[in-house]
Design an enzyme around this catalytic site. Structure first.
Site, PDB file in Angstrom:
ATOM      1  N   SER A 179      35.898  42.289  34.126  1.00  0.00           N
ATOM      2  CA  SER A 179      37.077  43.106  33.812  1.00  0.00           C
ATOM      3  C   SER A 179      36.616  44.335  33.034  1.00  0.00           C
ATOM      4  O   SER A 179      35.515  44.325  32.452  1.00  0.00           O
ATOM      5  CB  SER A 179      38.010  42.260  32.934  1.00  0.00           C
ATOM      6  N   TYR A 236      39.810  36.792  25.690  1.00  0.00           N
ATOM      7  CA  TYR A 236      39.609  37.232  27.076  1.00  0.00           C
ATOM      8  C   TYR A 236      38.384  38.156  27.160  1.00  0.00           C
ATOM      9  O   TYR A 236      37.525  37.982  28.034  1.00  0.00           O
ATOM     10  CB  TYR A 236      40.876  37.951  27.548  1.00  0.00           C
TER      11      TYR A 236
HETATM   12  N1  LIG Z   1      45.215  41.245  37.179  1.00  0.00           N
HETATM   13  C1  LIG Z   1      44.524  42.053  36.402  1.00  0.00           C
HETATM   14  O1  LIG Z   1      45.056  43.001  35.797  1.00  0.00           O
HETATM   15  C2  LIG Z   1      43.048  41.845  36.237  1.00  0.00           C
HETATM   16  C3  LIG Z   1      42.273  42.879  35.673  1.00  0.00           C
HETATM   17  C4  LIG Z   1      40.906  42.683  35.503  1.00  0.00           C
HETATM   18  C5  LIG Z   1      40.322  41.495  35.907  1.00  0.00           C
HETATM   19  N2  LIG Z   1      41.099  40.516  36.452  1.00  0.00           N
HETATM   20  C6  LIG Z   1      40.462  39.267  36.811  1.00  0.00           C
HETATM   21  O2  LIG Z   1      40.634  39.049  38.184  1.00  0.00           O
HETATM   22  C7  LIG Z   1      40.643  37.650  38.459  1.00  0.00           C
HETATM   23  C8  LIG Z   1      41.838  37.297  39.301  1.00  0.00           C
HETATM   24  O3  LIG Z   1      43.012  37.580  38.564  1.00  0.00           O
HETATM   25  P1  LIG Z   1      44.458  37.727  39.232  1.00  0.00           P
HETATM   26  O4  LIG Z   1      45.029  38.970  38.700  1.00  0.00           O
HETATM   27  O5  LIG Z   1      44.377  37.510  40.688  1.00  0.00           O
HETATM   28  O6  LIG Z   1      45.207  36.518  38.493  1.00  0.00           O
HETATM   29  P2  LIG Z   1      46.129  35.361  39.075  1.00  0.00           P
HETATM   30  O7  LIG Z   1      46.728  34.695  37.880  1.00  0.00           O
HETATM   31  O8  LIG Z   1      47.040  35.891  40.127  1.00  0.00           O
HETATM   32  O9  LIG Z   1      45.085  34.392  39.779  1.00  0.00           O
HETATM   33  C9  LIG Z   1      44.223  33.557  39.072  1.00  0.00           C
HETATM   34  C10 LIG Z   1      44.042  32.283  39.852  1.00  0.00           C
HETATM   35  O10 LIG Z   1      43.132  31.454  39.117  1.00  0.00           O
HETATM   36  C11 LIG Z   1      43.623  30.136  39.153  1.00  0.00           C
HETATM   37  N3  LIG Z   1      43.135  29.377  38.018  1.00  0.00           N
HETATM   38  C12 LIG Z   1      43.489  29.482  36.715  1.00  0.00           C
HETATM   39  N4  LIG Z   1      42.857  28.569  35.982  1.00  0.00           N
HETATM   40  C13 LIG Z   1      42.064  27.866  36.823  1.00  0.00           C
HETATM   41  C14 LIG Z   1      41.175  26.782  36.661  1.00  0.00           C
HETATM   42  N5  LIG Z   1      40.981  26.208  35.471  1.00  0.00           N
HETATM   43  N6  LIG Z   1      40.529  26.307  37.745  1.00  0.00           N
HETATM   44  C15 LIG Z   1      40.746  26.852  38.959  1.00  0.00           C
HETATM   45  N7  LIG Z   1      41.585  27.868  39.183  1.00  0.00           N
HETATM   46  C16 LIG Z   1      42.239  28.373  38.127  1.00  0.00           C
HETATM   47  C17 LIG Z   1      45.148  30.274  39.107  1.00  0.00           C
HETATM   48  O11 LIG Z   1      45.816  29.104  39.561  1.00  0.00           O
HETATM   49  C18 LIG Z   1      45.357  31.480  40.011  1.00  0.00           C
HETATM   50  O12 LIG Z   1      45.545  31.107  41.351  1.00  0.00           O
HETATM   51  C19 LIG Z   1      40.634  36.968  37.096  1.00  0.00           C
HETATM   52  O13 LIG Z   1      39.332  36.576  36.762  1.00  0.00           O
HETATM   53  C20 LIG Z   1      41.091  38.058  36.156  1.00  0.00           C
HETATM   54  O14 LIG Z   1      40.642  37.843  34.843  1.00  0.00           O
HETATM   55  C21 LIG Z   1      42.435  40.668  36.630  1.00  0.00           C
END
Ligand SMILES: NC(=O)c1ccc[n+]([C@@H]2O[C@H](COP(=O)([O-])OP(=O)(O)OC[C@H]3O[C@@H](n4cnc5c(N)ncnc54)[C@H](O)[C@@H]3O)[C@@H](O)[C@H]2O)c1
Length: 309
Positions: free
Chosen positions: A177, A190
């Site tokens: 991130s 985080y």
């Molecule tokens: N959305 C943002 O703004 C953003 C920005 C930077 C980085 N990210 C990173 O991108 C990645 C995806 O995020 P997203 O926005 O799609 O979020 P999201 O919440 O839509 O998806 C995350 C997924 O991870 C799964 N998950 C959570 N805990 C888990 C566990 N213990 N075991 C297995 N699965 C688990 C959830 O069920 C979900 O399906 C993450 O690593 C997040 O930190 C997101």
């Protein structure tokens, strides 16, 4: 004392090679950008039940890969599996796995090896956000955040990297991130997990280079906010410089970076400038800039992911 002859020779070789790799990158950036084929490759995506994970699965499905989908949510993951199958995946397998639990990761990884085969592209994407200020965050939540956002990467590497090395073929993808590049107020746990994931992925990349494991590639992704709902309520003060990204755009860039075997992907582009400025600006100047950009208040409106009814 004058440098020894062998050191001078080493220096000349280093300079010569540097010019060659710079020319190569320039050529690849401007003209030829070869993309690797991923049809038939076994792609494992953690956190595939929603958001970026689901969209990544659909992109690789279109490219004819075999998908191994992991998520803690069986329902969301099964939905992704069906969608991936319909989108043309060469195979789609859903496994319920709590990536925060090492035993679960190793158990399900063994099952995958027996039932599907050697994973050749590993995408560590599962993530959670507590959204609490450090001192307000209970220890259990801090530990969970670190377990999912970072430690899961250790265990998945332990499970799948040995076969990649044996086959001299594999790609490790770390979804970190922008919060893995700079501290953000209100995101201490985080940030810690995302910095750790970044450092770990980069260190293992250097190990593979030191060991001349040329077939093992790494891509580290550092996005700003994306509209998946994870950071619901958060806002950007200057959306032309730091736009909140569309998930489809983010995923297109991520897959493109993987196909080009690009090591670092930061998005939007302003994140590269931010990292550069941070490296030399006086701290107080950096803080003024951070305040001006709204970086001290990014999390003020955070409401978090909406619960499904
Ligand atoms: N959305 C943002 O703004 C953003 C920005 C930077 C980085 N990210 C990173 O991108 C990645 C995806 O995020 P997203 O926005 O799609 O979020 P999201 O919440 O839509 O998806 C995350 C997924 O991870 C799964 N998950 C959570 N805990 C888990 C566990 N213990 N075991 C297995 N699965 C688990 C959830 O069920 C979900 O399906 C993450 O690593 C997040 O930190 C997101």
């Amino acid at each position: 004392m004058a440098p020894s002859l062998s050191l001078t020779k080493e220096l000349l070789v280093f300079l010569g090679k540097s010019v060659l790799v710079l020319l190569e990158s320039l050529l690849f950036t401007l003209i030829l950008v070869p993309r690797k084929k991923v049809a038939g490759e076994i792609v494992l995506i953690t956190g595939a039940g929603s958001g970026l994970g689901r969209l990544l699965a659909l992109r690789f499905a279109h490219l004819g890969s075999v998908l191994v989908l992991w998520d803690i949510s069986q329902e969301g993951n099964e939905e992704t599996r069906k969608m991936a199958q319909e989108a043309g995946a060469a195979g789609a397998y859903a496994y319920t796995c709590d990536c925060s639990r090492k035993e679960d990761v190793y158990r399900v990884a063994d099952q995958v090896k027996k039932e599907v085969g050697d994973v050749s592209i590993l995408i560590n994407n599962a993530g959670i956000v507590t959204g609490r200020k450090f001192l307000d965050c209970p220890d259990k939540l801090i530990e969970k955040s670190f377990d999912v956002n970072f430690k899961a990467h250790l265990w998945t590497y332990k499970a799948f990297l040995p076969a990649m090395i044996a086959n001299d073929h594999g790609h490790l993808v770390c979804i970190s991130s922008a919060a893995g590049l700079t501290g953000i107020s209100g995101l201490a746990d985080y940030c810690a997990g995302k910095f750790a994931a970044y450092g770990f992925a980069e260190a293992v990349l250097l190990e593979t280079i030191a060991n001349k494991q040329k077939g093992i590639k790494t891509t580290i992704v550092c996005p700003f906010f994306i509209k998946t709902g994870m950071f619901e309520g958060c806002a950007s003060r200057f959306s032309y410089m730091l736009p909140i990204l569309e998930p489809e755009y983010a995923v297109k860039k991520i897959v493109d970076a993987i196909l080009k075997e690009q090591v670092y992907l930061y998005m939007p582009r302003f994140i590269y400038i931010m990292v550069f400025l941070k490296s030399f600006l006086p701290h107080k100047m950096g803080m003024l800039l951070a305040e001006f950009l709204g970086a001290l208040n990014f999390m003020d409106g955070f409401t978090g992911p909406k619960k499904k009814d």
